[in-house]
Enzyme design. Structure first.
Site, PDB file in Angstrom:
ATOM      1  N   ARG A   1      37.122  66.375  35.241  1.00 15.34           N
ATOM      2  CA  ARG A   1      38.491  66.442  35.795  1.00 15.34           C
ATOM      3  C   ARG A   1      38.784  67.755  36.508  1.00 15.34           C
ATOM      4  NH1 ARG A   1      39.815  64.104  30.685  1.00 15.34           N
ATOM      5  NH2 ARG A   1      40.046  61.845  30.905  1.00 15.34           N
TER       6      ARG A   1
ATOM      7  N   LYS B   1      41.032  69.906  51.371  1.00 13.97           N
ATOM      8  CA  LYS B   1      40.775  68.466  51.517  1.00 13.97           C
ATOM      9  C   LYS B   1      39.309  68.219  51.180  1.00 13.97           C
ATOM     10  CE  LYS B   1      44.104  66.854  54.961  1.00 13.97           C
ATOM     11  NZ  LYS B   1      44.271  66.324  56.339  1.00 13.97           N
TER      12      LYS B   1
ATOM     13  N   GLU C   1      37.694  73.047  67.571  1.00 15.70           N
ATOM     14  CA  GLU C   1      38.724  73.163  66.515  1.00 15.70           C
ATOM     15  C   GLU C   1      39.424  74.523  66.592  1.00 15.70           C
ATOM     16  OE1 GLU C   1      39.667  70.691  64.625  1.00 15.70           O
ATOM     17  OE2 GLU C   1      37.969  69.387  64.173  1.00 15.70           O
TER      18      GLU C   1
ATOM     19  N   LYS D   1      45.533  78.135  59.943  1.00 15.78           N
ATOM     20  CA  LYS D   1      45.451  76.999  59.018  1.00 15.78           C
ATOM     21  C   LYS D   1      46.132  77.334  57.700  1.00 15.78           C
ATOM     22  CE  LYS D   1      42.775  73.268  57.125  1.00 15.78           C
ATOM     23  NZ  LYS D   1      41.582  72.428  57.154  1.00 15.78           N
TER      24      LYS D   1
ATOM     25  N   GLU E   1      50.076  67.437  53.064  1.00 13.52           N
ATOM     26  CA  GLU E   1      50.311  66.714  54.322  1.00 13.52           C
ATOM     27  C   GLU E   1      51.476  65.729  54.250  1.00 13.52           C
ATOM     28  OE1 GLU E   1      46.684  65.976  56.635  1.00 13.52           O
ATOM     29  OE2 GLU E   1      47.675  64.223  57.463  1.00 13.52           O
TER      30      GLU E   1
ATOM     31  N   ARG F   1      51.507  69.625  58.081  1.00 15.94           N
ATOM     32  CA  ARG F   1      50.040  69.724  58.108  1.00 15.94           C
ATOM     33  C   ARG F   1      49.428  68.741  59.107  1.00 15.94           C
ATOM     34  NH1 ARG F   1      45.791  70.789  53.141  1.00 15.94           N
ATOM     35  NH2 ARG F   1      43.918  70.598  54.394  1.00 15.94           N
TER      36      ARG F   1
ATOM     37  N   ASN G   1      46.074  67.686  63.109  1.00 21.47           N
ATOM     38  CA  ASN G   1      45.352  66.519  63.630  1.00 21.47           C
ATOM     39  C   ASN G   1      45.532  66.353  65.139  1.00 21.47           C
ATOM     40  OD1 ASN G   1      44.510  65.951  61.051  1.00 21.47           O
ATOM     41  ND2 ASN G   1      46.289  64.658  60.613  1.00 21.47           N
TER      42      ASN G   1
ATOM     43  N   HIS H   1      43.125  64.311  67.096  1.00 19.74           N
ATOM     44  CA  HIS H   1      42.237  63.640  66.146  1.00 19.74           C
ATOM     45  C   HIS H   1      42.400  62.122  66.129  1.00 19.74           C
ATOM     46  CE1 HIS H   1      41.289  67.649  64.895  1.00 19.74           C
ATOM     47  NE2 HIS H   1      40.554  67.256  63.871  1.00 19.74           N
TER      48      HIS H   1
ATOM     49  N   HIS I   1      39.051  60.496  66.514  1.00 17.83           N
ATOM     50  CA  HIS I   1      38.457  59.675  65.449  1.00 17.83           C
ATOM     51  C   HIS I   1      38.084  58.296  65.972  1.00 17.83           C
ATOM     52  CE1 HIS I   1      40.302  62.099  61.873  1.00 17.83           C
ATOM     53  NE2 HIS I   1      39.104  62.512  62.183  1.00 17.83           N
TER      54      HIS I   1
ATOM     55  N   HIS J   1      31.976  65.260  65.724  1.00 11.86           N
ATOM     56  CA  HIS J   1      33.413  65.297  65.420  1.00 11.86           C
ATOM     57  C   HIS J   1      34.172  66.206  66.402  1.00 11.86           C
ATOM     58  CE1 HIS J   1      37.084  65.348  63.043  1.00 11.86           C
ATOM     59  NE2 HIS J   1      37.053  66.666  63.072  1.00 11.86           N
TER      60      HIS J   1
HETATM   61  P1  NAD Z   1      27.837  69.048  59.050  1.00 15.97           P
HETATM   62  O1  NAD Z   1      28.069  69.514  57.698  1.00 15.97           O
HETATM   63  O2  NAD Z   1      27.126  67.757  59.247  1.00 15.97           O
HETATM   64  O3  NAD Z   1      27.054  70.191  59.849  1.00 15.97           O
HETATM   65  C1  NAD Z   1      26.635  69.952  61.177  1.00 15.97           C
HETATM   66  C2  NAD Z   1      25.109  70.097  61.289  1.00 15.97           C
HETATM   67  O4  NAD Z   1      24.806  71.476  61.313  1.00 15.97           O
HETATM   68  C3  NAD Z   1      24.326  69.496  60.119  1.00 15.97           C
HETATM   69  O5  NAD Z   1      23.119  68.989  60.625  1.00 15.97           O
HETATM   70  C4  NAD Z   1      24.053  70.717  59.241  1.00 15.97           C
HETATM   71  O6  NAD Z   1      22.904  70.571  58.455  1.00 15.97           O
HETATM   72  C5  NAD Z   1      23.854  71.773  60.280  1.00 15.97           C
HETATM   73  N1  NAD Z   1      24.133  73.136  59.885  1.00 15.97           N
HETATM   74  C6  NAD Z   1      25.217  73.611  59.233  1.00 15.97           C
HETATM   75  N2  NAD Z   1      25.168  74.931  59.150  1.00 15.97           N
HETATM   76  C7  NAD Z   1      24.022  75.323  59.753  1.00 15.97           C
HETATM   77  C8  NAD Z   1      23.405  76.563  60.011  1.00 15.97           C
HETATM   78  N3  NAD Z   1      23.984  77.705  59.674  1.00 15.97           N
HETATM   79  N4  NAD Z   1      22.191  76.570  60.622  1.00 15.97           N
HETATM   80  C9  NAD Z   1      21.603  75.400  61.004  1.00 15.97           C
HETATM   81  N5  NAD Z   1      22.150  74.201  60.832  1.00 15.97           N
HETATM   82  C10 NAD Z   1      23.340  74.168  60.216  1.00 15.97           C
HETATM   83  O7  NAD Z   1      29.191  68.908  59.902  1.00 15.97           O
HETATM   84  P2  NAD Z   1      30.338  69.924  60.268  1.00 15.97           P
HETATM   85  O8  NAD Z   1      30.509  69.825  61.726  1.00 15.97           O
HETATM   86  O9  NAD Z   1      30.137  71.238  59.636  1.00 15.97           O
HETATM   87  O10 NAD Z   1      31.575  69.235  59.536  1.00 15.97           O
HETATM   88  C11 NAD Z   1      31.939  67.902  59.834  1.00 15.97           C
HETATM   89  C12 NAD Z   1      32.412  67.253  58.569  1.00 15.97           C
HETATM   90  O11 NAD Z   1      33.544  67.975  58.107  1.00 15.97           O
HETATM   91  C13 NAD Z   1      32.873  65.824  58.761  1.00 15.97           C
HETATM   92  O12 NAD Z   1      32.429  65.059  57.679  1.00 15.97           O
HETATM   93  C14 NAD Z   1      34.393  65.915  58.762  1.00 15.97           C
HETATM   94  O13 NAD Z   1      35.005  64.743  58.281  1.00 15.97           O
HETATM   95  C15 NAD Z   1      34.599  67.067  57.813  1.00 15.97           C
HETATM   96  N6  NAD Z   1      35.861  67.789  58.015  1.00 15.97           N
HETATM   97  C16 NAD Z   1      36.593  68.051  56.921  1.00 15.97           C
HETATM   98  C17 NAD Z   1      37.767  68.765  57.038  1.00 15.97           C
HETATM   99  C18 NAD Z   1      38.545  69.130  55.813  1.00 15.97           C
HETATM  100  O14 NAD Z   1      39.661  69.648  55.947  1.00 15.97           O
HETATM  101  N7  NAD Z   1      38.002  68.920  54.630  1.00 15.97           N
HETATM  102  C19 NAD Z   1      38.196  69.225  58.294  1.00 15.97           C
HETATM  103  C20 NAD Z   1      37.403  68.940  59.411  1.00 15.97           C
HETATM  104  C21 NAD Z   1      36.226  68.225  59.258  1.00 15.97           C
HETATM  105  N1  GLY Z   2      41.507  69.244  59.109  1.00 15.24           N
HETATM  106  C1  GLY Z   2      42.852  68.811  58.888  1.00 15.24           C
HETATM  107  C2  GLY Z   2      43.426  69.331  57.623  1.00 15.24           C
HETATM  108  O1  GLY Z   2      42.795  70.069  56.899  1.00 15.24           O
HETATM  109  O2  GLY Z   2      44.527  68.975  57.300  1.00 15.24           O
END
Ligand code: NAD
Ligand code: GLY
Length: 368
Positions: A123, A145, A187, A229, A239, A243, A247, A250, A254, A268
């Protein structure tokens, strides 16, 4: 080299984001507790495992009670129920306890997955975000998130669950592929467009230095993004309202990502860049911004090499509209969108006429 600290004030869920160079080699300094009385569970992916192994060594050298690494394949498919189960089984088998720390070392995929594992194991146990992609350093590691994808769509199962620290070492960006760097940059631009004209203007001047990973420029861009942020998350953690401004671009983005099938053909951040241009075109149709604003944002994305149109993506207006309508249920043919009203200003509109959205889709798909 200058380090930045951004504090997120959320009462007993407050934490610090540390941003700068060479942080991983002294990560012990940025953790809000003694290493010696903790068990550490490091979760990572195959592309960044090396960083995790060096952090593991350092934690072990500092007397961590236990420190092991779980490595997932890189890519969006890792944000799944299967991975979550694997993470839970690994944690429980190794006797995770309430005084344990899960450390997410990777991009947004690892951050979201490990954060959700931390929210749900026993939990809730502590977790630390160590974002290694630009997108994760400016967005996904901040704000709590967490979650996984399901058959029905992305991020549909998850929790709001804040980390106890975020440590963003800009040196890790040296190994990030250029395309991923640009996707994260989209972003960063978003924050300027939402409510900070000065920051957008700074980016117009300094994009090249940021993308060449000039240490001062990249750290400042990450700090400004995290500060923006943090302010929004502090005002509206779950949100309920404001918040949703995060988006911007987005909803269209999306839909494009979903149409592309999450196969790596549209990242993305690339979808967000095109989606932001679409949001500006929508705003223009609604009379909230000028053609000059649309051209300026498009020119900036183009100048750094981000996509500004849908290119060879094979999709249709009906397909995109169906995806958009699924998360933006049209009531009386009105939809909810983040509308940029010029540059550095935006608002949430709950009554965007559906036919205006269709017009924007026509512009991008049929070139009308
Ligand atoms: P990701 O984690 O897939 O990373 C992108 C690629 O880069 C992957 O292949 C990863 O292995 C590689 N990588 C990462 N760091 C590296 C480094 N230093 N050197 C070499 N390779 C590296 O994707 P992302 O773009 O980091 O994040 C996208 C994800 O985040 C999506 O799933 C999206 O839904 C999520 N997201 C979440 C939030 C949130 O608020 N939680 C906000 C925006 C996006
Ligand atoms: N990436 C959108 C949020 O964190 O709310």
């Amino acid at each position: 080299m200058k380090q930045y600290n951004v504090h997120i004030d959320l009462g007993d869920r407050s934490y610090d984001i540390t941003i700068g160079s060479s942080l991983l080699s002294s990560i012990d300094k940025y953790l809000p507790f003694d290493i010696a009385d903790k068990k550490f569970f490091l979760i990572t992916d195959t592309n960044v495992e090396l960083y995790s192994l060096s952090v593991q060594k350092l934690l072990q050298a500092n007397g961590a009670e236990f420190c092991d690494v779980l490595t997932f394949p890189f890519g969006e498919a890792t944000k799944s129920y299967d991975s979550l189960k694997k993470a839970h089984d690994w944690l429980l088998k190794n006797n995770v306890h309430r005084n344990s720390v899960i450390m997410a070392i990777g991009g947004g995929v690892i951050g979201d997955l490990a954060g959700f594992a931390a929210a749900t194991a026993l939990r809730g146990v502590y977790y630390v975000q160590v974002p290694t992609s630009l997108l994760a350093q400016v967005d996904s590691s901040v704000g709590g998130k967490t979650g996984i994808n399901t058959y029905y769509g992305k991020n549909l199962v998850g929790a709001f669950y804040q980390p106890v620290a975020v440590i963003a070492d800009t040196d890790t960006l040296q190994t990030l592929p250029k395309r991923e760097l640009l996707a994260g940059y989209a972003e960063i631009v978003k924050y300027g467009l939402i409510d900070d004209l000065d920051f957008f203007e700074w980016l117009e001047e300094n994009a090249k230095s940021v993308l060449e990973l000039n240490k001062a420029a990249v750290s400042y861009a990450i700090e400004a993004s995290c500060r923006a942020k943090a302010a929004i998350v502090e005002a509206d953690e779950r949100e309920g309202g404001k918040r949703a401004l995060l988006n911007l671009g987005h909803t269209f983005g999306h839909a494009l990502e979903a149409a592309a099938g999450y196969d790596g053909s549209l990242l993305h951040g690339e979808g967000v860049a095109i989606g932001i241009i679409m949001a500006y075109e929508l705003s223009l149709l609604l009379g909230h911004c000028t053609q000059g604003d649309v051209d300026r944002v498009r020119a900036h994305f183009k100048s750094v090499g981000l996509p500004v149109d849908i290119g060879s993506l094979s999709t249709s207006i009906d397909d995109l509209l169906a995806i958009i309508s699924r998360d933006k249920k049209a009531v009386d043919n009105k939809m909810v969108f983040v509308i940029p009203s010029g540059i550095g200003k935006s608002f949430i509109s709950k009554d965007v006429p559906k036919d205006m959205v269709v017009k924007v889709l026509e512009q991008f798909i049929l070139g009308e």
